[in-house]
Design an enzyme around this catalytic site. Structure first.
Site, PDB file in Angstrom:
ATOM      1  N   CYS A  99      31.085  31.345  -8.657  1.00  0.00           N
ATOM      2  CA  CYS A  99      32.254  30.605  -8.151  1.00  0.00           C
ATOM      3  C   CYS A  99      33.371  31.564  -7.779  1.00  0.00           C
ATOM      4  CB  CYS A  99      32.838  29.676  -9.204  1.00  0.00           C
ATOM      5  SG  CYS A  99      31.823  28.304  -9.686  1.00  0.00           S
TER       6      CYS A  99
ATOM      7  N   CYS B  38      33.365  32.851 -13.743  1.00  0.00           N
ATOM      8  CA  CYS B  38      32.051  32.551 -13.154  1.00  0.00           C
ATOM      9  C   CYS B  38      31.903  33.380 -11.889  1.00  0.00           C
ATOM     10  CB  CYS B  38      31.921  31.070 -12.837  1.00  0.00           C
ATOM     11  SG  CYS B  38      30.406  30.730 -11.903  1.00  0.00           S
TER      12      CYS B  38
ATOM     13  N   LYS C 135      20.018  24.954  -3.138  1.00  0.00           N
ATOM     14  CA  LYS C 135      18.790  25.735  -3.007  1.00  0.00           C
ATOM     15  C   LYS C 135      17.947  25.595  -4.264  1.00  0.00           C
ATOM     16  CE  LYS C 135      19.485  28.150   0.901  1.00  0.00           C
ATOM     17  NZ  LYS C 135      19.843  29.210   1.740  1.00  0.00           N
TER      18      LYS C 135
ATOM     19  N   HIS D 159      22.905  26.781   5.620  1.00  0.00           N
ATOM     20  CA  HIS D 159      22.093  25.571   5.756  1.00  0.00           C
ATOM     21  C   HIS D 159      22.935  24.476   6.401  1.00  0.00           C
ATOM     22  CE1 HIS D 159      24.174  23.906   2.261  1.00  0.00           C
ATOM     23  NE2 HIS D 159      23.970  25.068   1.643  1.00  0.00           N
TER      24      HIS D 159
ATOM     25  N   HIS E 207      26.757  24.191   6.067  1.00  0.00           N
ATOM     26  CA  HIS E 207      27.565  25.145   6.830  1.00  0.00           C
ATOM     27  C   HIS E 207      27.590  24.766   8.310  1.00  0.00           C
ATOM     28  CE1 HIS E 207      25.825  27.476   3.375  1.00  0.00           C
ATOM     29  NE2 HIS E 207      27.108  27.467   3.122  1.00  0.00           N
TER      30      HIS E 207
ATOM     31  N   LYS F   2      23.219  16.096  -4.515  1.00  0.00           N
ATOM     32  CA  LYS F   2      23.874  17.158  -3.759  1.00  0.00           C
ATOM     33  C   LYS F   2      22.795  18.143  -3.300  1.00  0.00           C
ATOM     34  CE  LYS F   2      27.470  20.389  -3.784  1.00  0.00           C
ATOM     35  NZ  LYS F   2      28.041  21.510  -4.357  1.00  0.00           N
TER      36      LYS F   2
ATOM     37  N   CYS G 191      28.742  27.699 -16.682  1.00  0.00           N
ATOM     38  CA  CYS G 191      29.502  27.088 -15.589  1.00  0.00           C
ATOM     39  C   CYS G 191      28.896  25.726 -15.257  1.00  0.00           C
ATOM     40  CB  CYS G 191      29.439  28.002 -14.367  1.00  0.00           C
ATOM     41  SG  CYS G 191      30.025  27.209 -12.876  1.00  0.00           S
TER      42      CYS G 191
ATOM     43  N   HIS H 239      27.258  25.976 -11.592  1.00  0.00           N
ATOM     44  CA  HIS H 239      26.078  26.814 -11.366  1.00  0.00           C
ATOM     45  C   HIS H 239      25.103  26.865 -12.535  1.00  0.00           C
ATOM     46  CE1 HIS H 239      28.833  28.301  -8.268  1.00  0.00           C
ATOM     47  NE2 HIS H 239      27.730  28.416  -7.585  1.00  0.00           N
TER      48      HIS H 239
HETATM   49  N1  MSP Z   1      33.737  31.605   1.323  1.00  0.00           N
HETATM   50  C1  MSP Z   1      34.255  30.367   0.884  1.00  0.00           C
HETATM   51  C2  MSP Z   1      35.250  29.815   1.869  1.00  0.00           C
HETATM   52  C3  MSP Z   1      36.382  30.708   2.188  1.00  0.00           C
HETATM   53  S1  MSP Z   1      37.402  30.044   3.409  1.00  0.00           S
HETATM   54  C4  MSP Z   1      38.724  31.024   3.447  1.00  0.00           C
HETATM   55  C5  MSP Z   1      33.121  29.366   0.688  1.00  0.00           C
HETATM   56  N2  MSP Z   1      31.984  29.600   1.307  1.00  0.00           N
HETATM   57  S2  MSP Z   1      30.655  28.723   1.192  1.00  0.00           S
HETATM   58  O1  MSP Z   1      29.708  29.380   2.026  1.00  0.00           O
HETATM   59  O2  MSP Z   1      30.289  28.543  -0.156  1.00  0.00           O
HETATM   60  O3  MSP Z   1      30.935  27.293   1.689  1.00  0.00           O
HETATM   61  C6  MSP Z   1      31.552  27.024   2.857  1.00  0.00           C
HETATM   62  C7  MSP Z   1      31.616  25.560   3.178  1.00  0.00           C
HETATM   63  O4  MSP Z   1      30.343  24.952   3.213  1.00  0.00           O
HETATM   64  C8  MSP Z   1      32.474  24.743   2.238  1.00  0.00           C
HETATM   65  O5  MSP Z   1      33.431  24.059   3.014  1.00  0.00           O
HETATM   66  C9  MSP Z   1      31.528  23.763   1.647  1.00  0.00           C
HETATM   67  O6  MSP Z   1      32.140  22.543   1.443  1.00  0.00           O
HETATM   68  C10 MSP Z   1      30.478  23.660   2.749  1.00  0.00           C
HETATM   69  N3  MSP Z   1      29.247  23.092   2.242  1.00  0.00           N
HETATM   70  C11 MSP Z   1      28.313  23.664   1.424  1.00  0.00           C
HETATM   71  N4  MSP Z   1      27.360  22.726   1.126  1.00  0.00           N
HETATM   72  C12 MSP Z   1      27.670  21.553   1.732  1.00  0.00           C
HETATM   73  C13 MSP Z   1      27.045  20.305   1.872  1.00  0.00           C
HETATM   74  N5  MSP Z   1      25.924  20.006   1.256  1.00  0.00           N
HETATM   75  N6  MSP Z   1      27.632  19.406   2.701  1.00  0.00           N
HETATM   76  C14 MSP Z   1      28.759  19.688   3.433  1.00  0.00           C
HETATM   77  N7  MSP Z   1      29.366  20.846   3.328  1.00  0.00           N
HETATM   78  C15 MSP Z   1      28.928  21.745   2.398  1.00  0.00           C
HETATM   79  O7  MSP Z   1      33.311  28.384  -0.015  1.00  0.00           O
END
Ligand code: MSP
Length: 700
Positions: A139, A136, A319, A17, A20, A316, A160, A163
């Protein structure tokens, strides 16, 4: 000189989303800026594909873990292409996957090095021990007391805090990384200027480490997590998913694999700048540097932790709350460059920011359509109309100076000085990751050029042949300002920048014009300008908001009805072709409906008569429901993974009875059942009644 920038690699258990997309946009912007300056640059993004979460997501979807990862990666790559972030569009250089065989090789090499290493305090860096703790799964980490909520019923597991799911008690043999021995070395590392940014985050990490570190469990028994990379020489263990994931940053460029190393070059590109969300800073600024120290590998160039996107009310995005910004919607209604601009302008890099469609529409309309876009189209149109479509001469002869002054046309010295200053500020802010401020600088150029045009009124000057020089001078200044803007803005808005540059009649590609080398007056006079096209059409706010709301509810109901087998990103229109609108923006807040709108939905109580699975559609159930009509209705519902068909028979449900029938998998669906959508993956929970109700009763 080379440059290497990374985003986190994203978990392959759910679809991406805005959160990412955001880091990818920032990394892409930085990479383009470096390339524009002639630095050979490597940009990595990708997916993190091992661990219990992926295993669980796969199980839920009746897939193998690798199939689950492929499914998500397929969506990711479609999405990155649609947003112009993939290799074909000049974006990332690798979409890294931790299931790549070369990654296995590289991580194993890293592990072996760590296993042989001594800590700065002279102990073995890796040892075997026993771990027991609350784990968790979502996490993928053990939780300490301040990270979980005590159970409400004694004897139950705690939950957790992130979550709100129950924790697992885990006790097992495990390899430990002796993190506790690295505190001093890490504290010293944080003294390196710019290693952890922004400053507030550096302080956070520093006090975390100064508070004392615990050793880190870096393996799980294969019997508890089978979907992972085996520990070298001990195949009963799989590696902790973060050990595996973090090392992607080096394996991707060739650490531990000759072929990959030849193709890209570990020595050539390492160290990297890591962009991460603040929620995963600890992993990057504590664990990762310690692993690298143990393995004798140089530290990253730096780690920059950005903030979180919150919804317009400050919550925040998640989903579960249903307030995430879906990429399909963004892609369909907004120009890519508008989204990029918004992300970099609206969020002060490093801090949290709020994302709302209304704010996005407002910014697109004010800063892009009325701002940059309008400056560009009015300038080009006037050059077309008054100067035969050629860039006019800029000089003002002595005898015309007074007239020019009256028209408030700036002399060349003044404008050149102003532009050079704005350029320097822009570059400085940009290098300091202060994108929002840099863009403000650029918009000062837009405002100044706009004002010059409005003051000088070229349309009046054009009526008087004696004012020809003044007219030319105004239009030259505006056009030259646009050239500077297109060079400065290219990393942020590649398509719009190219469009402006091209419309000015310049043939080379703005992607390699160095901002530092911009000099006043280098736009050649007499250049025939290109075809004039609007850059950012205005977005009709009321209409678009309504459509977005419709699409979002459509997407949600469709998810409950029949999630497709392969997710698709809607085909986007070519850059710059947004929706043309004529109406003024209706400034509305929440999109309320009135009671007559609601009354249009015919909601009925129904009783499930039959329910069966459909061959080859693992998500769909075919049910017939008595809603008080002559014959039961036939409905397809995307709930097969959560409900056994037999158990549904006799159950009272709520049906949308006047939904337009549609065909799915060759069956007609004559309505929709209502269900809540919960948890990250939108698990459906059917709405029902606790009291007796007759079939066909209307809900109102
Ligand atoms: N797989 C791990 C990262 C491993 S790196 C060696 C992970 N993945 S994740 O898919 O959960 O999240 C990836 C990134 O998305 C994180 O940097 C997280 O901060 C970012 N975001 C998820 N939701 C977000 C927002 N609402 N706003 C900004 N970034 C956010 O963690």
């Amino acid at each position: 000189m080379t440059f290497y920038v990374t985003t986190p690699i994203y978990y392959a258990n759910s679809l991406p989303h805005l959160g990412h997309l955001y880091t990818m946009i920032v990394a892409d912007t930085i990479a383009r800026s470096k390339r524009q300056q002639g630095t050979e640059t490597f940009f990595l993004t990708g997916t993190d594909e091992h661990g219990i979460n992926i295993e669980r997501a796969a199980q839920k979807n009746n897939r193998k873990p690798k199939e689950q990862a492929d499914y998500v990666v397929n969506y990711f790559t479609q999405m990155t292409a649609a947003f112009g972030l993939d290799t074909a569009h000049g974006g990332y250089d690798i979409f890294m996957r931790t299931t790549n065989p070369f990654h296995y090789e590289g991580v194993s090499k890293l592990w072996r090095r760590v296993a042989r290493a001594r800590t700065p305090k002279g102990n073995d860096a890796l040892y075997k021990g026993h771990y027991e703790g609350w784990f968790c799964a979502p996490c993928a980490s053990y939780k300490t007391e301040d990270e979980y909520a005590a159970p409400q019923v004694p004897g139950e597991p705690p939950t957790c805090l992130v979550h709100e799911t129950k924790l697992d008690r885990v006790s097992e043999e495990s390899y430990f990384f002796r993190l506790s021995d690295y505190d001093e070395a890490l504290l010293e590392l944080y003294e390196r200027p710019g290693f952890v940014r922004p400053e507030a985050r550096r302080n956070e990490v520093r006090s975390f480490v100064a508070g004392g570190l615990q050793d880190l469990s870096v393996s799980r028994l294969k019997t508890s997590v089978s979907w992972g990379i085996p520990v070298p020489n001990d195949p009963n263990h799989t590696m902790y998913v973060w050990f595996d994931a973090l090392s992607n940053y080096i394996t991707a460029i060739g650490f531990g694999n000759e072929q990959q190393n030849k193709a890209i070059g570990f020595e050539k590109f390492w160290p990297a700048l890591h962009l991460v969300g603040k929620d995963i800073l600890r992993h990057h600024a504590v664990f990762w540097p310690a692993f690298l120290m143990a393995a004798g590998i140089p530290q990253p160039r730096g780690i920059y932790a950005h903030g979180m996107w919150l919804d317009p009310t400050g919550r925040k995005m998640s989903k579960t709350l249903g307030n995430t910004v879906e990429l399909d919607v963004l892609n369909k209604y907004f120009p890519i460059d508008g989204i990029r601009y918004f992300c970099l302008r609206e969020m002060v890099f490093g801090q949290d920011g709020k994302f709302g469609y209304e704010a996005l529409i407002d910014r697109t309309n004010s800063d892009l359509a009325s701002g940059l876009g309008n400056l560009s189209s009015r300038t080009m149109t006037m050059i077309q109309r008054y100067c035969d479509g050629r860039i006019p001469p800029r000089a003002i002869a002595d005898e015309s100076r007074l007239a020019a002054k009256r028209a408030r046309v700036e002399d060349e010295m003044a404008i050149s000085h102003f532009l050079s200053h704005a350029r320097d500020e822009f570059i400085h802010d940009f290098e300091d990751f202060a994108f929002s401020r840099a863009l403000e600088e650029a918009w000062a150029i837009v405002a100044r050029a706009d004002k010059m045009i409005s003051d000088a009124r070229p349309w009046d000057l054009a009526k008087d042949p004696k004012q020809r020089e003044t007219l030319n001078a105004v239009l030259y200044r505006a056009a030259e300002s646009l050239r500077w803007l297109s060079v400065l803005l290219y990393p942020v808005m590649p398509e719009a920048a190219r469009a402006i540059y091209g419309q000015l009649g310049l043939a080379d590609d703005v992607d390699h014009i160095q901002p530092r080398e911009l000099r006043w007056g280098e736009l050649p006079e007499g250049t025939a300008i290109g075809e004039v096209k609007p850059l950012f059409p205005r977005i009709d706010k009321a209409k678009t908001m309504e459509e977005i709301k419709m699409q979002e509810s459509g997407v949600r109901s469709q998810e409950t009805e029949a999630p497709g087998d392969s997710p698709t990103v809607s085909e986007r229109a070519p850059a710059g072709s947004g929706q043309h609108t004529t109406e003024a923006d209706a400034v509305s807040g929440v999109a309320y409906i009135d009671i007559t709108d609601f009354a249009k939905v015919d909601l009925r109580v129904g009783e499930v008569k039959t329910a069966e699975r459909i061959p080859k559609a693992d998500k769909l159930l075919l049910i017939t429901v008595d809603i008080g009509e002559e014959k039961p209705r036939q409905i397809l519902a995307g709930i097969a993974q959560y409900y056994e068909p037999e158990k549904l028979i006799g159950r009272k449900i709520v049906v949308v009875a006047n939904l337009k029938p549609r065909k799915l998998r060759g069956y007609e669906s004559q309505g929709m059942l209502l269900a809540a959508s919960v948890e990250d993956e939108g698990k459906p929970v059917i709405a029902t009644f606790t009291e007796e109700v007759p079939n066909g009763a209307r809900l109102k």
